[in-house]
Design a protein around this motif. Structure first.
Motif, PDB file in Angstrom:
ATOM      1  N   ASP A 126       0.842  -1.195   0.000  1.00  0.00           N
ATOM      2  CA  ASP A 126       0.000   0.000   0.000  1.00  0.00           C
ATOM      3  C   ASP A 126       0.872   1.238   0.000  1.00  0.00           C
ATOM      4  O   ASP A 126       2.103   1.126  -0.077  1.00  0.00           O
ATOM      5  CB  ASP A 126      -0.996  -0.008   1.160  1.00  0.00           C
ATOM      6  N   VAL A 166     -16.648   6.807  11.532  1.00  0.00           N
ATOM      7  CA  VAL A 166     -16.799   5.678  12.441  1.00  0.00           C
ATOM      8  C   VAL A 166     -17.120   6.203  13.843  1.00  0.00           C
ATOM      9  O   VAL A 166     -16.324   6.927  14.428  1.00  0.00           O
ATOM     10  CB  VAL A 166     -15.497   4.859  12.510  1.00  0.00           C
ATOM     11  N   MET A 210     -14.577   9.021  14.422  1.00  0.00           N
ATOM     12  CA  MET A 210     -13.299   8.957  13.742  1.00  0.00           C
ATOM     13  C   MET A 210     -13.583   9.218  12.264  1.00  0.00           C
ATOM     14  O   MET A 210     -14.362   8.504  11.644  1.00  0.00           O
ATOM     15  CB  MET A 210     -12.677   7.568  13.932  1.00  0.00           C
ATOM     16  N   GLN A 238      -6.633  10.052   9.099  1.00  0.00           N
ATOM     17  CA  GLN A 238      -7.769   9.966   9.999  1.00  0.00           C
ATOM     18  C   GLN A 238      -7.620  10.966  11.116  1.00  0.00           C
ATOM     19  O   GLN A 238      -6.526  11.458  11.388  1.00  0.00           O
ATOM     20  CB  GLN A 238      -7.895   8.564  10.579  1.00  0.00           C
ATOM     21  N   ARG A 239      -8.745  11.220  11.747  1.00  0.00           N
ATOM     22  CA  ARG A 239      -8.713  12.229  12.801  1.00  0.00           C
ATOM     23  C   ARG A 239      -9.929  12.035  13.692  1.00  0.00           C
ATOM     24  O   ARG A 239     -11.022  11.769  13.208  1.00  0.00           O
ATOM     25  CB  ARG A 239      -8.729  13.608  12.136  1.00  0.00           C
ATOM     26  N   LEU A 240      -9.711  12.178  14.947  1.00  0.00           N
ATOM     27  CA  LEU A 240     -10.782  12.041  15.916  1.00  0.00           C
ATOM     28  C   LEU A 240     -11.535  13.361  16.010  1.00  0.00           C
ATOM     29  O   LEU A 240     -10.936  14.418  16.093  1.00  0.00           O
ATOM     30  CB  LEU A 240     -10.171  11.705  17.281  1.00  0.00           C
ATOM     31  N   ARG A 298      -3.370  20.789   8.513  1.00  0.00           N
ATOM     32  CA  ARG A 298      -2.332  20.321   9.424  1.00  0.00           C
ATOM     33  C   ARG A 298      -1.576  19.121   8.866  1.00  0.00           C
ATOM     34  O   ARG A 298      -0.361  19.046   8.900  1.00  0.00           O
ATOM     35  CB  ARG A 298      -2.932  19.968  10.785  1.00  0.00           C
ATOM     36  N   ASP A 305      -5.072  14.037  18.442  1.00  0.00           N
ATOM     37  CA  ASP A 305      -5.245  12.591  18.334  1.00  0.00           C
ATOM     38  C   ASP A 305      -3.921  11.892  18.587  1.00  0.00           C
ATOM     39  O   ASP A 305      -2.930  12.544  18.929  1.00  0.00           O
ATOM     40  CB  ASP A 305      -5.855  12.190  16.990  1.00  0.00           C
ATOM     41  N   ASP A 327      -1.601  10.424  16.816  1.00  0.00           N
ATOM     42  CA  ASP A 327      -0.461  10.874  16.031  1.00  0.00           C
ATOM     43  C   ASP A 327       0.120  12.145  16.612  1.00  0.00           C
ATOM     44  O   ASP A 327       1.330  12.287  16.771  1.00  0.00           O
ATOM     45  CB  ASP A 327      -0.935  11.170  14.598  1.00  0.00           C
ATOM     46  N   ASP A 328      -0.764  13.027  16.905  1.00  0.00           N
ATOM     47  CA  ASP A 328      -0.376  14.309  17.455  1.00  0.00           C
ATOM     48  C   ASP A 328       0.307  14.125  18.808  1.00  0.00           C
ATOM     49  O   ASP A 328       1.359  14.714  19.071  1.00  0.00           O
ATOM     50  CB  ASP A 328      -1.636  15.159  17.605  1.00  0.00           C
ATOM     51  N   ARG A 372     -11.182  -1.744  18.775  1.00  0.00           N
ATOM     52  CA  ARG A 372     -12.380  -0.970  19.086  1.00  0.00           C
ATOM     53  C   ARG A 372     -13.360  -1.052  17.921  1.00  0.00           C
ATOM     54  O   ARG A 372     -14.560  -1.127  18.110  1.00  0.00           O
ATOM     55  CB  ARG A 372     -12.006   0.482  19.352  1.00  0.00           C
ATOM     56  N   HIS A 373     -12.802  -1.036  16.734  1.00  0.00           N
ATOM     57  CA  HIS A 373     -13.689  -1.103  15.579  1.00  0.00           C
ATOM     58  C   HIS A 373     -12.898  -1.493  14.330  1.00  0.00           C
ATOM     59  O   HIS A 373     -11.738  -1.131  14.193  1.00  0.00           O
ATOM     60  CB  HIS A 373     -14.353   0.254  15.348  1.00  0.00           C
ATOM     61  N   GLU A 387     -13.308  -1.237  10.210  1.00  0.00           N
ATOM     62  CA  GLU A 387     -14.133  -0.688   9.155  1.00  0.00           C
ATOM     63  C   GLU A 387     -13.647  -1.234   7.813  1.00  0.00           C
ATOM     64  O   GLU A 387     -12.453  -1.320   7.567  1.00  0.00           O
ATOM     65  CB  GLU A 387     -14.026   0.848   9.163  1.00  0.00           C
ATOM     66  N   VAL A 442      -9.744  -0.725   7.809  1.00  0.00           N
ATOM     67  CA  VAL A 442      -9.252   0.252   8.784  1.00  0.00           C
ATOM     68  C   VAL A 442      -9.507  -0.303  10.167  1.00  0.00           C
ATOM     69  O   VAL A 442     -10.636  -0.621  10.517  1.00  0.00           O
ATOM     70  CB  VAL A 442      -9.966   1.604   8.638  1.00  0.00           C
ATOM     71  N   ILE A 483      -9.314   0.356  14.175  1.00  0.00           N
ATOM     72  CA  ILE A 483      -9.158   1.373  15.210  1.00  0.00           C
ATOM     73  C   ILE A 483      -9.006   0.658  16.547  1.00  0.00           C
ATOM     74  O   ILE A 483      -9.853  -0.151  16.928  1.00  0.00           O
ATOM     75  CB  ILE A 483     -10.380   2.310  15.242  1.00  0.00           C
ATOM     76  N   GLY A 496      -6.278   4.328  20.499  1.00  0.00           N
ATOM     77  CA  GLY A 496      -6.338   5.455  19.589  1.00  0.00           C
ATOM     78  C   GLY A 496      -5.557   5.197  18.316  1.00  0.00           C
ATOM     79  O   GLY A 496      -5.587   5.971  17.374  1.00  0.00           O
ATOM     80  N   VAL A 501      -4.606   3.800  14.804  1.00  0.00           N
ATOM     81  CA  VAL A 501      -5.377   3.457  13.612  1.00  0.00           C
ATOM     82  C   VAL A 501      -4.432   2.898  12.562  1.00  0.00           C
ATOM     83  O   VAL A 501      -3.412   3.500  12.269  1.00  0.00           O
ATOM     84  CB  VAL A 501      -6.088   4.706  13.042  1.00  0.00           C
ATOM     85  N   GLN A 508      -4.350   1.075   8.605  1.00  0.00           N
ATOM     86  CA  GLN A 508      -5.173   0.676   7.480  1.00  0.00           C
ATOM     87  C   GLN A 508      -4.344  -0.079   6.468  1.00  0.00           C
ATOM     88  O   GLN A 508      -3.124  -0.003   6.467  1.00  0.00           O
ATOM     89  CB  GLN A 508      -5.810   1.889   6.813  1.00  0.00           C
ATOM     90  N   ARG A 509      -5.070  -0.789   5.613  1.00  0.00           N
ATOM     91  CA  ARG A 509      -4.349  -1.611   4.645  1.00  0.00           C
ATOM     92  C   ARG A 509      -5.301  -1.932   3.513  1.00  0.00           C
ATOM     93  O   ARG A 509      -6.479  -2.235   3.734  1.00  0.00           O
ATOM     94  CB  ARG A 509      -3.878  -2.879   5.365  1.00  0.00           C
ATOM     95  N   HIS A 535       2.858  -4.132  10.620  1.00  0.00           N
ATOM     96  CA  HIS A 535       2.751  -2.790  11.167  1.00  0.00           C
ATOM     97  C   HIS A 535       2.784  -2.767  12.668  1.00  0.00           C
ATOM     98  O   HIS A 535       2.574  -1.730  13.265  1.00  0.00           O
ATOM     99  CB  HIS A 535       1.426  -2.168  10.726  1.00  0.00           C
ATOM    100  N   ARG A 570       5.262   0.903  15.517  1.00  0.00           N
ATOM    101  CA  ARG A 570       5.602   2.162  14.858  1.00  0.00           C
ATOM    102  C   ARG A 570       6.396   2.989  15.824  1.00  0.00           C
ATOM    103  O   ARG A 570       6.208   2.891  17.032  1.00  0.00           O
ATOM    104  CB  ARG A 570       4.333   2.922  14.525  1.00  0.00           C
TER     105      ARG A 570
END
Lengths: 340, 340
Positions: A102, A140, A148, A160-162, A226, B102, B104-105, B135-136, B138, B150, B152, B156, B158, B160-161, B227, B230
């Motif tokens: 990916d 989500v 999300m 993604q972002r909360l 951002r 979030d 990442d931040d 948690r979820h 998608e 995705v 989650i 917090g 996240v 995806q693939r 993954h 990280r």
DNA sequence: GACTGGCACTCGCTACAGTCGAGTGCCAGT
DNA sequence: ACTGGCACTCGACTGTAGCGAGTGCCAGTC
């Protein structure tokens, strides 16, 4: 400015020798290594002219000559042909990039590949969101007041972002919200999004409006502004080749610059179609990097550009080889993206 | 081994002075700066013993003493109290971390904060997936044969693939798939997932089975294994402080090590609850880092640990201060995560 | 007029000698 | 058990000298 062919040949020889040996090159060794067909004395006269014109300089009297930034510039512009890649290099590129699953994977492999092939610091910008189109937006529910937001761009990029909602939003409303944003935004370029997003808020039913307002803020502010640009970096260890002779003794300014995303973006993010940009030493706007050169280009599927990539190294670098590699890698990455 | 209190005090003084001045410390300047209440000659005798025991050494005869790795170890274990943070530092931490939107931040701010406060290289591991709960999940259809998965996590995080399906899967089936995976996996820890995922495939209706099989492979292989971990890094420019005296002249091995995720994980990823781990010089398993020290700890909401963070610097570092900062930052990050 | 050989000159680099001083180890004395 | 004193070590610094790569210039040659 009488720079006849031989003087240019001398400059070329100086650049090539200096890049290869890392040592100031004198008139005698020059005529030995390159068959210029004239004597050292003649070369010296040429060198004097080249020095006067600012293409080369002497680190100190009684030392050989070293190209100046201006000399490299002339060399790159007029004296060098882009080296074709060796078959081995081509194979390395393919082998390295095939099998990427990916976008994240593609970017990581690319940046490592570039660092390895050029033996320099490699920088790869993720496909810019501003240049991507929205493929899908997913909402989500995390709790009744939290969503999300996941945005998938046509370039494969995912952000993604909360989102903290102003109040509880039932599941059915989330479905409505999702439908609305997707209807409106899918297929549009993110740089053109603001009016569309505004329209979304205006057209939303009173019940959905507060949630939609928050959502739109997040879409614009966070996802686009951002996170707009992301960057991958590799090969910093290559800065230590050439044992501190390059970069006038201190890696500090370089390392500092490499930590700033903004700086990196400036370096490689302003790609123009099918151009390879070469910034040599002082030409660089960033003070910390005035001892370095940057070779960068844009990449993207087909002939469009979605991001930039490049390498950073000492001004004393193999420009023809580096340029060739950067271009080739950019092309391969473009092809890879086109397949998706 | 007769190390009486005064000898220990001498060792402590040597470590403190050397860390502060970066220069071998002699008996005379020692008694001057610290009020040891004895004469230089006495200190010299103590030093001779300390040297014999391997806690300090002389770079060359007629120079002062320098702590050895073993000396630092003793210092850290028995001679130093963790320095309480200054109010200014506490405020800096809060100011820096408040406002993170979030995960990442949070991670990015944390790693920069750590680098800035300790003036060293900072490393922060994202919350480990193995220690997170789902948690979820998608599933977003990209085309009829492609899905974006995705995941989650409750931390917090996240991931995806992109999944290439064996054949076209209609939209309704995607909904079914989504329901099934969520029913089965939400709330479970990813490290315990394999049997659950296998059950998913077994229990799937024949129509859904091929797609589910592919999906499960991706869930296990890619999301979890590839993954899994990280890492964020900052402050490499700090390596150049101390002008090449630290790290015996070459940053190369350090920079190389820092480019390897695996290495970084080894450094900070093996956190144990509420312990701060200090690895000094040779104690480090990684050859490239035997000139460096690492201070790391785990962090997570409440008393659980979801990831590690730490800093890397010269063996000549301010251990009490660094340990205090690393701990404090870890605690704040944990609190931040607990709020979500 | 363009090139060349020759020559004096510059100057960084290395080696060597000499001095200085911080720091040590040891020992006799308290 | 500690201390003052003393001889000793050895790196850092300074100054001098010789070497040699490389230069600039000039007179001579094709």
């Amino acid at each position: 400015m009488g720079l006849d062919d031989r003087k240019l040949a001398v400059l070329r020889a100086i650049v090539e020798d200096y890049v290869a040996t890392q040592e100031p090159v004198g008139s005698k060794s020059l005529v030995e290594r390159h068959h210029l067909g004239v004597s050292p004395a003649t070369v010296r006269n040429d060198m004097a002219v080249l020095e006067e014109e600012g293409y080369i300089r002497q680190p100190h009297t009684s030392a050989g000559r070293v190209p100046t930034d201006r000399g490299y510039r002339l060399f790159v512009d007029r004296l060098s042909r882009v080296k074709p890649l060796s078959p081995a290099e081509r194979r390395a590129i393919e082998r390295f990039l095939v099998g990427a699953v990916d976008l994240d994977d593609v970017v990581h492999r690319t940046v490592r590949l570039l660092a390895q092939l050029t033996r320099q610091v490699a920088v790869v910008q993720y496909p810019s969101l501003a240049r991507s189109k929205v493929r899908h937006l997913e909402l989500v529910p995390i709790s009744t007041t939290r969503l999300m937001v996941v945005m998938i761009a046509d370039t494969g990029r995912v952000e993604q972002r909360l989102v903290e909602l102003p109040g509880p939003v039932p599941a059915d409303d989330v479905i409505d919200l999702r439908r609305l944003v997707n209807e409106k935004l899918v297929g549009s370029r993110l740089s053109e999004t603001p009016p569309l997003v505004q329209a979304l808020v205006d057209e939303a039913s009173p019940r959905l409006r507060p949630a939609m307002a928050t959502l739109s803020t997040v879409l614009l502010e966070t996802l686009v502004e951002r996170h707009e640009e992301r960057i991958a970096l590799a090969g910093t260890a290559n800065l230590t080749r050439g044992g501190l002779l390059d970069f006038q003794g201190s890696l500090r300014p370089i390392l500092e610059a490499l930590e700033e995303e903004v700086v990196l973006l400036k370096l490689i993010g302003e790609a123009e179609p099918s151009t390879t940009r070469v910034l040599i030493g002082d030409e660089n706007e960033i003070d910390n990097l005035r001892a370095a050169s940057v070779v960068s280009t844009g990449y993207g599927p087909g002939s469009t550009i979605v991001g930039g990539l490049g390498v950073l190294g000492p001004t004393r670098m193999d420009y023809p080889g580096t340029i060739a590699t950067v271009r080739a890698v950019a092309r391969y990455v473009g092809e890879l993206l086109a397949q998706n």
